[in-house]
Design a protein around this motif. Structure first.
Motif, mmCIF file in Angstrom:
data_model
loop_
_atom_site.group_PDB
_atom_site.id
_atom_site.type_symbol
_atom_site.label_atom_id
_atom_site.label_comp_id
_atom_site.label_asym_id
_atom_site.label_seq_id
_atom_site.Cartn_x
_atom_site.Cartn_y
_atom_site.Cartn_z
ATOM 1 N N ALA A 69 0.408 -0.840 -0.119
ATOM 2 C CA ALA A 69 -0.143 -0.085 -0.179
ATOM 3 C C ALA A 69 1.017 1.464 -0.049
ATOM 4 O O ALA A 69 0.080 2.346 -0.647
ATOM 5 C CB ALA A 69 -0.971 0.261 1.522
ATOM 6 N N ILE A 79 -0.042 6.266 -7.126
ATOM 7 C CA ILE A 79 -1.063 6.309 -7.675
ATOM 8 C C ILE A 79 -1.819 7.602 -7.568
ATOM 9 O O ILE A 79 -2.689 8.778 -7.974
ATOM 10 C CB ILE A 79 -2.751 5.800 -7.043
ATOM 11 C CG1 ILE A 79 -2.874 5.226 -5.622
ATOM 12 C CG2 ILE A 79 -2.577 4.078 -7.932
ATOM 13 C CD1 ILE A 79 -3.848 4.302 -5.577
ATOM 14 N N MET A 80 -1.256 8.299 -5.888
ATOM 15 C CA MET A 80 -1.465 9.240 -5.558
ATOM 16 C C MET A 80 -0.165 9.970 -6.276
ATOM 17 O O MET A 80 -0.830 11.168 -6.786
ATOM 18 C CB MET A 80 -1.432 9.221 -4.329
ATOM 19 C CG MET A 80 -2.021 9.348 -3.185
ATOM 20 S SD MET A 80 -2.003 9.273 -1.600
ATOM 21 C CE MET A 80 -2.099 11.009 -1.046
ATOM 22 N N TRP A 81 0.847 9.935 -6.219
ATOM 23 C CA TRP A 81 2.196 10.722 -7.215
ATOM 24 C C TRP A 81 2.329 12.320 -6.759
ATOM 25 O O TRP A 81 2.215 12.812 -7.403
ATOM 26 C CB TRP A 81 1.965 10.511 -8.131
ATOM 27 C CG TRP A 81 3.411 11.260 -9.368
ATOM 28 C CD1 TRP A 81 2.456 11.770 -10.524
ATOM 29 C CD2 TRP A 81 4.675 10.721 -9.026
ATOM 30 N NE1 TRP A 81 4.579 12.091 -10.851
ATOM 31 C CE2 TRP A 81 5.481 11.309 -10.857
ATOM 32 C CE3 TRP A 81 5.411 10.121 -7.761
ATOM 33 C CZ2 TRP A 81 7.220 11.280 -9.963
ATOM 34 C CZ3 TRP A 81 6.216 10.515 -7.801
ATOM 35 C CH2 TRP A 81 7.790 10.305 -9.517
ATOM 36 N N LEU A 103 1.855 1.682 -3.093
ATOM 37 C CA LEU A 103 1.174 2.067 -4.486
ATOM 38 C C LEU A 103 0.582 3.686 -4.191
ATOM 39 O O LEU A 103 -0.080 4.345 -4.928
ATOM 40 C CB LEU A 103 -0.083 0.960 -4.176
ATOM 41 C CG LEU A 103 -2.053 0.740 -4.830
ATOM 42 C CD1 LEU A 103 -1.206 0.765 -6.395
ATOM 43 C CD2 LEU A 103 -2.759 0.144 -4.348
ATOM 44 N N SER A 104 0.442 3.724 -2.656
ATOM 45 C CA SER A 104 0.471 4.929 -2.934
ATOM 46 C C SER A 104 1.199 6.245 -3.421
ATOM 47 O O SER A 104 0.599 7.382 -3.854
ATOM 48 C CB SER A 104 0.614 5.263 -1.233
ATOM 49 O OG SER A 104 1.931 5.733 -0.783
#
Lengths: 122, 265
Positions: free
Chosen positions: B68, B75-77, B71-72
């Motif tokens: 996670a 996808i948040m970038w 992934l943060s």
């Protein structure tokens, strides 16, 4: 319900939380930007950003003019000798603009030293 | 009826030419993407990547799995939004408030996206014009990407920009994913002063890049107003909207003064 409780529940909750509370609120601005950037239907080949650095035609012309014999060059040369900043200041400014890497290393060294100095002893 | 050329199993010269042209185009696209990738690895990727160390450690502190945390980043970038997200969870803030804070901190992505997209869209019918590609390009927008795009893309021909941009940004993402996971597992191993120094890496890089790229009066005024007005705005409108107010007032004033100066005698 707080995030802490959800996070400790484990499983797929952290991922769901990440998407709903983290990804969507930030991504919405990018998607909105795509729609708003459409603007008038024309190919914006000449957008407002001008070429910078060595590819900039204006800068190339200025450099060529400055390279002519008998003319002062460097930042502030076109302002006349009386209004040019002192040599040491000009040197520091030139270095800062030339080397982002050097600037970052100097600033990082400063911040790390500051944190070391301010950190509680023991 | 089978043509004589086909019967003799000779290659059609037209299709051979097309195949060669296609091969050249794909090779040059690959080369451009590779050039972007290498350019990013030469310096900017490490600056952004090192600043995301803290995000990995924050994710671990709130009990998120390593996947996670990575992934943060993917996808948040957006470093500040990630810090707000994990920091809010660590502080036990209610989820709607965390979502609102993340949204407020990400408003800056809107003008950045609007200024990056026209540099990459190209002519009608090009790959950069498709909605899917525009959404992908927009997803990659972040502060460092915006600064570097404004500096590197304009001198390039329009058709070379998109592959270069994609190569550049994917290198950033790759390095940042790796450093996020390093931060996740190295939490506690790093001395506090160095961790604090790493947090300042992106703001320092951003400021120096702006100074290095500033050319006209409006650029310098925007920098000066930003530094001058930020503390004042924090006092007047609070820490949630201070950056927005500073950017709106300082940026508009710098643009207005620059324009007046250009229009003057």
């Amino acid at each position: 319900m707080t995030g802490e409780i959800v996070a400790v529940q484990g499983g797929l909750w952290p991922y769901l939380l990440l998407i709903v509370v983290g990804f969507l609120p930030s991504e919405i601005w990018r998607v909105l930007g795509v729609f708003l950037a459409q603007g008038p239907r024309r190919a914006r080949r000449d957008h407002r950003f001008r070429p910078r650095g060595r590819h900039d035609p204006a800068r190339r012309r200025r450099r060529q003019a400055a390279d002519q014999p008998g003319r002062a060059s460097g930042p502030g040369a076109d302002r006349g000798p009386l209004r040019r900043p002192p040599g040491r200041l000009r040197g520091a400014f030139f270095l800062l603009r030339r080397s982002v890497v050097g600037g970052i290393l100097a600033a990082e060294a400063f911040f790390v030293a500051l944190a070391w100095w301010l950190a509680p002893a023991g | 009826m089978v043509s004589r050329r086909a019967a003799l199993s000779l290659p059609d010269p037209r299709s051979a030419r097309e195949a060669t042209a296609l091969q050249t185009a794909s090779r040059s696209t690959r080369d451009l993407a590779l050039r972007g990738f290498v350019d990013a690895l030469s310096f900017p990727a490490w600056v952004v990547g090192l600043s995301l160390f803290a995000v990995g450690s924050l994710a671990r502190e709130v009990g998120f799995p390593a996947g996670a945390a990575v992934l943060s980043t993917l996808i948040m970038w957006a470093g500040p939004a990630q810090v707000i997200f994990f920091g809010g969870l660590a502080a036990g803030t209610a989820l709607p408030f965390i979502a609102a804070a993340v949204a407020l901190s990400s408003i800056r992505l809107l003008p950045m996206t609007m200024s990056v997209l026209p540099m990459l869209r190209g002519a009608e019918g090009s790959a950069g014009r498709s909605w899917a590609m525009q959404l992908l390009v927009a997803h990659y927008v972040a502060v460092t990407v915006w600064v570097e795009s404004s500096r590197r893309l304009p001198p390039m021909p329009m058709e070379e920009r998109l592959p270069y941009y994609l190569g550049f940004v994917n290198a950033l993402l790759l390095v940042c994913a790796i450093t996020t996971i390093c931060g996740y597992y190295l939490v506690g191993a790093m001395p506090m002063p160095i961790a604090a120094g790493l947090l300042f890496l992106t703001p320092v890089f951003f400021t120096l890049s702006l100074v290095a790229g500033a050319r006209v009066l409006a650029d310098w005024l925007a920098l000066a107003f930003g530094f001058g007005l930020a503390p004042l705005a924090t006092q007047l409108v609070g820490k949630d909207l201070d950056l927005l107010a500073t950017g709106l007032i300082g940026g508009s004033a710098a643009y207005g003064i620059g324009r007046l100066r250009r229009a003057g005698p």
